[in-house]
Design an enzyme around this catalytic site. Structure first.
Site, mmCIF file in Angstrom:
data_model
loop_
_atom_site.group_PDB
_atom_site.id
_atom_site.type_symbol
_atom_site.label_atom_id
_atom_site.label_comp_id
_atom_site.label_asym_id
_atom_site.label_seq_id
_atom_site.Cartn_x
_atom_site.Cartn_y
_atom_site.Cartn_z
ATOM 1 N N ASP A 194 1.053 -1.166 0.048
ATOM 2 C CA ASP A 194 0.064 0.238 0.061
ATOM 3 C C ASP A 194 1.242 0.716 -0.072
ATOM 4 O O ASP A 194 1.901 1.314 1.065
ATOM 5 C CB ASP A 194 -0.885 -0.211 1.059
ATOM 6 C CG ASP A 194 -2.075 1.191 1.732
ATOM 7 O OD1 ASP A 194 -2.615 1.460 0.692
ATOM 8 O OD2 ASP A 194 -1.768 1.480 1.919
ATOM 9 N N GLU A 197 1.002 -0.587 -5.169
ATOM 10 C CA GLU A 197 0.274 0.839 -5.478
ATOM 11 C C GLU A 197 0.472 1.540 -6.130
ATOM 12 O O GLU A 197 1.408 2.500 -4.640
ATOM 13 C CB GLU A 197 -0.679 0.472 -4.076
ATOM 14 C CG GLU A 197 -2.179 1.787 -3.723
ATOM 15 C CD GLU A 197 -1.444 2.510 -3.278
ATOM 16 O OE1 GLU A 197 -1.965 3.673 -4.775
ATOM 17 O OE2 GLU A 197 -1.538 3.514 -2.332
ATOM 18 N N ASP A 244 -10.641 1.708 -1.801
ATOM 19 C CA ASP A 244 -11.577 2.743 -1.690
ATOM 20 C C ASP A 244 -12.149 3.555 -2.333
ATOM 21 O O ASP A 244 -11.993 4.658 -2.240
ATOM 22 C CB ASP A 244 -9.638 3.975 -1.699
ATOM 23 C CG ASP A 244 -8.857 3.248 -0.154
ATOM 24 O OD1 ASP A 244 -10.171 3.176 1.042
ATOM 25 O OD2 ASP A 244 -7.548 3.186 -0.521
#
Length: 525
Positions: free
Chosen positions: A327, A374, A427
């Site tokens: 992430d 990411e 998200d």
């Protein structure tokens, strides 16, 4: 890995059906794997499995190594003989579409304590396995079980004790501001403990280990049960030709065993608090930016150990998943550093991270890095160069493709092969929710691009993703189910109400298997 045309589904285990208020590692998880296998899906992507933290977020955990015990299946505990069928028959009237975390935690805590009381019913082989687990995982488990036991002790102590608050406040007021003490006091954060525990004085820790011996063993036991159930589930997935994509949050929480036990690895002031904290500048998700509040790393200390903590972390994660998404990958090239006293992320600045040295260290352990980067958001050439130097698969979001023009990098005709394409992630809004809320210009562009009307738009987005040049396509399960904004998993920046969505058994329609197989064969996935 990720070099052939393939597809998968994004679904966090908490969203699975279950009669116990939250998805778990019981029969519905196995049924979901059967669904993936039947529809020719190669990947099951999940969110972090670490314990949930502030706002019930899996990205705000208080440990980089421990796992979320709420995912333990009570039915599997019955099968193991640690609970009776009567123990799990009486339960609250849980919401089968939302996780009500307080209710789930209260209910499962009682079950787990019953199971632990029957710990001596394990046969000799199981007890040996437990002892081996504790030995093999002592590098994180010893500190974690002590930390969480102390934390719980102070949470319980402080529920009704204003006297202790005054004492604690008077002891800490010269070190921390009142706002911080108030925020974390009732959470039992390590920096609100007595000085001898905050500073990890050996005699105080030894004394506490004796006083909290049963609690410490209890938490080791629950971690053992989690990994036993998870390893069984992952083995089943692999036998069904399904690989699991895990998720590594780049940062840890301030109130975490990692910061408490290894403060030298973080950029902290003499009082143990961060000088500056993590976040991101204003972007697509927030005009104010996002102020995460996580401590930043002391990268100098990490380099001196050849990034040993991070290497151990990746190795450990790859013990229970097949590959992992990092992430906020861009934070490994440069990160947004915000003064701790700031109220928004706007006042931050970019600071450099040792990205090349970081990944060079991983190459000592792996010939090919099993990592997805990411790399979303507004990125620099330096971030792209770091990703490409180590041949890491990046990410693209189809919902981001229609905001600008035909040169948008997320449009399927502009995507790169070594990319994992999502219709959306945890998200984002669901595809149907996103389309419904888009402005007329965007909707016109979408209809022109697909050369069709806007009926069944979620599946048209799936088809568009499958047709792209990207090697890998991952679809959130909400898009298969054609759900709207009510099924969104997370709204970044919203402190409450996230991570709660669940689906029910009837929503995993067999017709989806036919639809996915049709698209998979049509587009050679």
């Amino acid at each position: 890995m990720l070099k052939t045309r393939s597809a998968g589904i994004l679904l966090h285990p908490t969203s699975l059906p279950s009669p116990f208020g939250i998805g778990d590692m019981g029969k519905d998880a196995y049924n979901f794997i059967d669904f993936l296998h039947a529809s020719g899906q190669k990947y099951w992507q999940i969110l972090p499995l670490e314990p949930i933290g502030a706002g019930n977020s899996p990205y705000a955990s208080y440990s980089a190594f421990a796992k979320n015990i709420l995912l333990i299946s009570p039915e599997k505990l019955v099968e193991k003989g640690l609970l009776s069928s009567q123990d799990i028959e009486e339960k609250p009237a849980f919401d089968d579409r939302r996780v009500l975390y307080d209710n789930v935690i209260s209910y499962k805590d009682k079950l787990f304590k019953k199971a632990f009381a029957n710990y001596n019913l394990l046969d000799k082989a199981e007890l040996l396995n437990f002892n081996l687990f504790c030995h093999d995982n002592s590098f994180w488990l010893d500190d974690y079980s002590l930390y969480i036991s102390i934390k719980e002790y102070y949470v319980e102590l402080r529920k009704n004790s204003s006297i202790d608050y005054e004492k604690t406040y008077n002891n800490l007021k010269d070190t921390y501001n009142k706002e911080l003490i108030d925020e974390f006091y009732y959470e039992g954060a390590w920096f609100t403990w007595p000085e001898e525990l905050r500073s990890r004085m050996p005699k105080a820790l030894d004394k506490t280990r004796v006083e909290l011996e049963d609690k410490i063993l209890y938490h080791k036991f629950l971690q053992f049960i989690f990994f036993e159930q998870w390893n069984s589930l992952r083995s089943y997935a692999n036998k069904k030709d399904v690989l699991i994509i895990g998720d590594i949050p780049i940062f840890v929480s301030l109130d975490s065993v990692d910061v408490w036990s290894k403060p030298d690895l973080f950029d902290l002031a003499s009082n143990g608090l961060p000088r500056e904290v993590a976040g991101v500048p204003p972007d697509y998700f927030s005009t104010e930016g996002q102020l995460w509040g996580n401590p930043l790393y002391n990268w100098g200390s990490h380099q001196k150990t050849d990034f040993n903590w991070w290497r151990m972390r990746l190795k450990y994660i790859l013990n229970y998943v097949d590959l992992a998404r990092i992430d906020h990958f861009r934070g490994l090239e440069s990160f947004w550093s915000i003064p701790i006293e700031s109220k928004t992320a706007k006042s931050g600045k970019w600071r450099k991270a040792p990205g090349y040295k970081f990944f060079d260290a991983f190459l000592k352990d792996y010939q090919e890095l099993p990592i997805i980067a990411e790399d979303l958001g507004i990125l620099t050439d330096e971030v792209h160069a770091l990703r490409d130097t180590f041949d890491l698969a990046g990410m693209a979001i189809l919902q981001f493709a229609f905001e600008n023009n035909n040169k948008n990098p997320y449009l399927p005709h502009n995507c790169k092969q070594n990319t994992v394409l999502y219709t959306g992630t945890h998200d984002n809004n669901t595809s149907l929710g996103w389309y419904s809320e888009s402005n007329p210009t965007v909707k016109d562009y979408v209809r022109s691009y697909i050369n069709n009307n806007d009926d069944d738009m979620a599946w048209k987005f799936i088809r568009l993703a499958y047709s792209s040049v990207c090697n890998t396509v991952i679809i959130p399960i909400q898009d298969l189910q054609q759900l709207g904004a009510e099924a969104r998993m997370n709204i970044p920046g919203l402190p409450k109400g996230n991570w709660e969505w669940r689906y029910t058994r009837d929503m995993l329609d067999p017709s989806m298997i036919d639809g996915l197989n049709y698209l998979r064969k049509l587009y050679n996935r």
